[in-house]
Design a protein around this motif. Structure first.
Motif, mmCIF file in Angstrom:
data_model
loop_
_atom_site.group_PDB
_atom_site.id
_atom_site.type_symbol
_atom_site.label_atom_id
_atom_site.label_comp_id
_atom_site.label_asym_id
_atom_site.label_seq_id
_atom_site.Cartn_x
_atom_site.Cartn_y
_atom_site.Cartn_z
ATOM 1 N N LEU A 21 0.828 -1.209 0.000
ATOM 2 C CA LEU A 21 0.000 0.000 0.000
ATOM 3 C C LEU A 21 0.860 1.255 0.000
ATOM 4 O O LEU A 21 0.608 2.191 -0.775
ATOM 5 C CB LEU A 21 -0.921 0.017 1.228
ATOM 6 C CG LEU A 21 -2.077 -0.962 1.232
ATOM 7 C CD1 LEU A 21 -2.715 -1.029 2.627
ATOM 8 C CD2 LEU A 21 -3.115 -0.574 0.201
ATOM 9 N N ILE A 22 1.860 1.272 0.840
ATOM 10 C CA ILE A 22 2.755 2.436 0.922
ATOM 11 C C ILE A 22 3.441 2.686 -0.408
ATOM 12 O O ILE A 22 3.474 3.814 -0.905
ATOM 13 C CB ILE A 22 3.789 2.234 2.050
ATOM 14 C CG1 ILE A 22 3.098 2.325 3.413
ATOM 15 C CG2 ILE A 22 4.938 3.237 1.943
ATOM 16 C CD1 ILE A 22 3.954 1.837 4.573
ATOM 17 N N GLU A 23 3.998 1.638 -1.001
ATOM 18 C CA GLU A 23 4.721 1.794 -2.268
ATOM 19 C C GLU A 23 3.787 2.222 -3.400
ATOM 20 O O GLU A 23 4.153 3.058 -4.224
ATOM 21 C CB GLU A 23 5.461 0.510 -2.625
ATOM 22 C CG GLU A 23 6.602 0.179 -1.680
ATOM 23 C CD GLU A 23 7.643 1.288 -1.577
ATOM 24 O OE1 GLU A 23 8.017 1.876 -2.614
ATOM 25 O OE2 GLU A 23 8.092 1.569 -0.452
ATOM 26 N N ALA A 24 2.586 1.663 -3.451
ATOM 27 C CA ALA A 24 1.630 2.036 -4.500
ATOM 28 C C ALA A 24 1.216 3.495 -4.350
ATOM 29 O O ALA A 24 1.154 4.239 -5.340
ATOM 30 C CB ALA A 24 0.403 1.126 -4.444
ATOM 31 N N ARG A 25 0.941 3.915 -3.142
ATOM 32 C CA ARG A 25 0.513 5.305 -2.908
ATOM 33 C C ARG A 25 1.628 6.291 -3.190
ATOM 34 O O ARG A 25 1.378 7.406 -3.635
ATOM 35 C CB ARG A 25 -0.033 5.447 -1.501
ATOM 36 C CG ARG A 25 -1.370 4.750 -1.376
ATOM 37 C CD ARG A 25 -1.969 4.884 -0.007
ATOM 38 N NE ARG A 25 -3.273 4.220 0.026
ATOM 39 C CZ ARG A 25 -3.754 3.584 1.059
ATOM 40 N NH1 ARG A 25 -3.045 3.519 2.181
ATOM 41 N NH2 ARG A 25 -4.940 3.016 1.014
#
Length: 88
Positions: free
Chosen positions: A57-61
């Motif tokens: 989630l962090i990397e995608a955002r």
């Protein structure tokens, strides 16, 4: 006598005698559940799954993507990463 040392962030899992230790600089996870006698493997699996989902989630955002998360009946988590736009 059993002795072991680890440094990093300690996480106490439900029902575990000893914490799971995460080295934040390397991503290495150290633990000892004595083949299930000191803690249930499913608790570690649940923790690792949650960690992997949060990291994704962090990397995608960071890249500007939106993410939906769905808990499946079997306990798995399905992430869908929505990439807007198309090839130029």
């Amino acid at each position: 006598m059993f002795t072991s040392m680890a440094s990093g962030l300690g996480i106490k899992l439900p029902g575990w005698n000893y914490p799971v230790v995460c080295d934040l600089s390397t991503g290495q996870v150290q633990f000892d559940n004595f083949n299930g006698r000191w803690g249930a493997q499913q608790e570690l699996d649940r923790f690792l799954q949650a960690y992997a989902c949060e990291r994704a989630l962090i990397e995608a955002r960071k890249k500007g993507y939106s993410v939906t998360e769905q808990l499946l009946q079997n306990g798995s988590i399905k992430l869908t990463i929505h990439v807007s736009g198309g090839a130029a």
